[in-house]
Motif scaffolding. Structure first.
Motif, PDB file in Angstrom:
ATOM      1  N   ASN A  94     -12.843   5.399   5.951  1.00  0.00           N
ATOM      2  CA  ASN A  94     -12.232   5.404   4.570  1.00  0.00           C
ATOM      3  C   ASN A  94     -12.060   6.852   4.161  1.00  0.00           C
ATOM      4  OD1 ASN A  94     -11.718   4.778   1.949  1.00  0.00           O
ATOM      5  ND2 ASN A  94     -13.805   4.147   1.409  1.00  0.00           N
ATOM      6  N   PRO A  96     -10.490   9.066   0.925  1.00  0.00           N
ATOM      7  CA  PRO A  96      -9.810   8.950  -0.366  1.00  0.00           C
ATOM      8  C   PRO A  96      -8.617   9.675  -0.574  1.00  0.00           C
ATOM      9  CG  PRO A  96     -12.136   9.342  -0.436  1.00  0.00           C
ATOM     10  CD  PRO A  96     -11.862   9.358   0.881  1.00  0.00           C
ATOM     11  N   GLY A 123     -11.231   1.900  -3.502  1.00  0.00           N
ATOM     12  CA  GLY A 123     -11.844   1.499  -2.497  1.00  0.00           C
ATOM     13  C   GLY A 123     -12.770   0.384  -2.482  1.00  0.00           C
ATOM     14  N   ASN A 156      -7.117   4.919  -1.484  1.00  0.00           N
ATOM     15  CA  ASN A 156      -7.759   5.226  -0.423  1.00  0.00           C
ATOM     16  C   ASN A 156      -6.998   4.520   0.993  1.00  0.00           C
ATOM     17  OD1 ASN A 156      -9.934   4.741  -2.662  1.00  0.00           O
ATOM     18  ND2 ASN A 156     -11.136   5.209  -1.098  1.00  0.00           N
ATOM     19  N   ARG A 158      -7.869   3.194   4.655  1.00  0.00           N
ATOM     20  CA  ARG A 158      -9.015   3.048   5.627  1.00  0.00           C
ATOM     21  C   ARG A 158      -8.731   2.429   7.228  1.00  0.00           C
ATOM     22  NH1 ARG A 158     -13.018  -2.000   3.858  1.00  0.00           N
ATOM     23  NH2 ARG A 158     -10.988  -3.364   4.755  1.00  0.00           N
TER      24      ARG A 158
END
Length: 179
Positions: A94, A96, A123, A156, A158
């Motif tokens: 993850n 940001p 997130g 974010n 991921r």
């Protein structure tokens, strides 16, 4: 988070290089404790310079720029290295979107080894194509519907990595634009 899945968050960093052991959340038995795994990550933030010559665009990567200006394009690149000597199971990577920037483009697309998702709420929730609820007036009536969130709303990125072999290295990246 599913049992057996490990997760880590790359801290928000503007124009810094980080090399640190990867901190992963423990699996189902100890979800609240943090454990160190033998996977290291490096977060690089590099300037992407684009020049156009005879209609052809060429890119040059400037590593660790000292300054950036509004409108500059930056590459956020995470390098993962499995130093455990054994196969590591699923990882959630993850990253940001740094403050003072907005998401511009994904440069590491989906493969059979990883899938990417995005968040627009810091997130809390992820989706392949995040949507927002909007209310509009059509033919005199108020209508609420889901529409695609603009890239500028992404907070974010991921990747879900299926696993890493011993001594394997992976690079995952996306681009942001300086506000």
């Amino acid at each position: 988070m599913s049992p057996g899945c490990r997760s880590f968050v790359v801290p928000e960093v503007i124009l810094k290089r980080i090399v640190a052991p990867l901190l992963l959340l423990a699996t189902a038995a100890a979800q609240t404790s943090t454990v160190q795994q033998n996977v290291k990550f490096t977060l690089n933030q590099d300037l992407v310079r684009q020049t156009v010559t005879d209609g052809k665009t060429t890119e040059t990567i400037v590593e660790n720029p000292k300054t950036v200006l509004p409108g500059d394009l930056l590459r956020e690149q995470v390098t993962l290295v499995n130093t455990s000597g054994r196969r590591v199971g699923q990882l959630l990577v993850n990253v940001p979107v740094p403050k003072g920037t907005e998401f511009a483009a994904l440069t590491t697309a989906n493969t059979d080894r990883w899938k990417v998702q995005y968040s627009i709420d810091g997130g809390k929730a992820y989706s392949v194509a995040p949507t927002r609820t909007v209310t509009v007036t059509e033919n005199g009536r108020t209508v609420t519907r889901q529409v695609a969130a603009p890239l500028s709303a992404y907070t974010n990125v991921r990747w879900t990595v299926t696993g890493m072999n011993p001594d394997e290295s992976l690079k995952l990246s996306f681009r942001v634009k300086v506000k």
